[in-house]
Enzyme design. Structure first.
Site, PDB file in Angstrom:
ATOM      1  N   LYS A 193       0.821  -1.220   0.000  1.00  0.00           N
ATOM      2  CA  LYS A 193       0.000   0.000   0.000  1.00  0.00           C
ATOM      3  C   LYS A 193       0.862   1.281   0.000  1.00  0.00           C
ATOM      4  CE  LYS A 193      -3.976  -2.200   2.233  1.00  0.00           C
ATOM      5  NZ  LYS A 193      -5.041  -2.033   3.245  1.00  0.00           N
ATOM      6  N   TYR A 202     -12.541  -2.210  -3.786  1.00  0.00           N
ATOM      7  CA  TYR A 202     -13.053  -2.291  -2.412  1.00  0.00           C
ATOM      8  C   TYR A 202     -14.576  -2.163  -2.366  1.00  0.00           C
ATOM      9  CZ  TYR A 202      -8.422  -2.182  -0.199  1.00  0.00           C
ATOM     10  OH  TYR A 202      -7.146  -2.492   0.251  1.00  0.00           O
ATOM     11  N   ASN A 228      -2.125   0.269   6.639  1.00  0.00           N
ATOM     12  CA  ASN A 228      -1.618  -0.973   7.240  1.00  0.00           C
ATOM     13  C   ASN A 228      -0.726  -1.765   6.286  1.00  0.00           C
ATOM     14  OD1 ASN A 228      -3.610  -1.947   5.557  1.00  0.00           O
ATOM     15  ND2 ASN A 228      -4.676  -3.138   7.116  1.00  0.00           N
ATOM     16  N   HIS A 285      -2.343  -5.383   1.626  1.00  0.00           N
ATOM     17  CA  HIS A 285      -3.634  -6.064   1.497  1.00  0.00           C
ATOM     18  C   HIS A 285      -3.360  -7.480   1.045  1.00  0.00           C
ATOM     19  CE1 HIS A 285      -7.639  -7.192   0.116  1.00  0.00           C
ATOM     20  NE2 HIS A 285      -7.045  -7.678  -0.965  1.00  0.00           N
ATOM     21  N   GLU A 304      -9.704 -11.075  -7.404  1.00  0.00           N
ATOM     22  CA  GLU A 304      -8.800  -9.930  -7.269  1.00  0.00           C
ATOM     23  C   GLU A 304      -7.624 -10.025  -8.238  1.00  0.00           C
ATOM     24  OE1 GLU A 304      -9.886  -9.131  -2.546  1.00  0.00           O
ATOM     25  OE2 GLU A 304      -7.843  -9.722  -3.072  1.00  0.00           O
TER      26      GLU A 304
HETATM   27  P1  CMP Z   1      -7.545  -4.482   3.617  1.00  0.00           P
HETATM   28  O1  CMP Z   1      -7.086  -5.867   3.909  1.00  0.00           O
HETATM   29  O2  CMP Z   1      -6.943  -3.810   2.437  1.00  0.00           O
HETATM   30  O3  CMP Z   1      -9.138  -4.495   3.434  1.00  0.00           O
HETATM   31  C1  CMP Z   1      -9.948  -3.371   3.752  1.00  0.00           C
HETATM   32  C2  CMP Z   1      -9.170  -2.243   4.329  1.00  0.00           C
HETATM   33  O4  CMP Z   1      -9.914  -1.218   4.938  1.00  0.00           O
HETATM   34  C3  CMP Z   1      -8.285  -2.766   5.432  1.00  0.00           C
HETATM   35  O5  CMP Z   1      -7.255  -3.573   4.904  1.00  0.00           O
HETATM   36  C4  CMP Z   1      -7.854  -1.468   6.109  1.00  0.00           C
HETATM   37  O6  CMP Z   1      -6.715  -0.902   5.476  1.00  0.00           O
HETATM   38  C5  CMP Z   1      -9.019  -0.524   5.820  1.00  0.00           C
HETATM   39  N1  CMP Z   1      -9.700  -0.082   7.016  1.00  0.00           N
HETATM   40  C6  CMP Z   1      -9.756   1.180   7.442  1.00  0.00           C
HETATM   41  N2  CMP Z   1     -10.457   1.263   8.557  1.00  0.00           N
HETATM   42  C7  CMP Z   1     -10.871   0.027   8.870  1.00  0.00           C
HETATM   43  C8  CMP Z   1     -11.655  -0.531   9.938  1.00  0.00           C
HETATM   44  N3  CMP Z   1     -12.159   0.225  10.926  1.00  0.00           N
HETATM   45  N4  CMP Z   1     -11.875  -1.865   9.922  1.00  0.00           N
HETATM   46  C9  CMP Z   1     -11.368  -2.636   8.924  1.00  0.00           C
HETATM   47  N5  CMP Z   1     -10.639  -2.153   7.901  1.00  0.00           N
HETATM   48  C10 CMP Z   1     -10.387  -0.826   7.881  1.00  0.00           C
END
Ligand code: CMP
Length: 140
Positions: free
Chosen positions: A11, A51, A114, A117, A128
């Site tokens: 990311k 998403y 974070n 993904h 995906e």
């Molecule tokens: P990802 O695995 O990319 O899938 C959805 C993304 O939403 C997740 O990682 C986080 O980066 C993002 N995200 C932001 N806020 C939240 C939240 N409160 N709960 C879960 N995912 C979140």
């Protein structure tokens, strides 16, 4: 266990801090192979579509803004039980809950930024992967 493929994104928070190589080392040290990889800057339409399942969630707008804020690295990872293996390597979505040694524990800034993904099921992995890669661009 069978050889399978999963989809991964490094990311914008991680590309900004030049962490692509250190994150890829985590995948490779754990036995996954990077069988496709492309750097890209996602458009708003791509991020919203990718998403789409989260469209109604309160974090959707922020997530799309974040995912389009800089380059990402799109990847296909291959190996034994790759979907589950990658989820172990990444650690919990919220880095505060991630195990020591995981990518998110070491590198993630917060639950949104974070660092990576990874697909949550083999079925979603196939969807995906097809969203970003042509079959001939994946070399196992
Ligand atoms: P990802 O695995 O990319 O899938 C959805 C993304 O939403 C997740 O990682 C986080 O980066 C993002 N995200 C932001 N806020 C939240 C939240 N409160 N709960 C879960 N995912 C979140």
């Amino acid at each position: 266990m069978a050889t399978e493929r999963t989809f991964s994104i490094i990311k914008p928070d991680a590309t900004r801090r030049n962490l692509t190589g250190r994150i890829n080392a985590k995948f490779e040290e754990a036995g996954l192979r990077i069988v496709a990889q492309r750097r890209a800057h996602l458009t708003q339409a791509q991020a919203e579509a990718f998403y789409g399942v989260h469209r109604e969630r309160p974090f959707f707008g922020g997530l799309v803004t974040f995912m389009t804020s800089g380059p990402v690295v799109l990847q296909v990872l291959e190996g034994e039980d790759a979907v589950a293996a990658n989820r172990r390597i990444m650690g919990a979505t919220n880095p505060a809950n991630a195990e020591p040694g995981t990518i998110r524990k070491e590198f993630a800034e917060d639950i949104e930024a974070n660092s990576v993904h990874g697909s949550d099921s083999a079925e979603n992995a196939a969807t995906e992967i097809a969203f970003f890669f042509k079959p001939e661009d994946i070399v196992g």
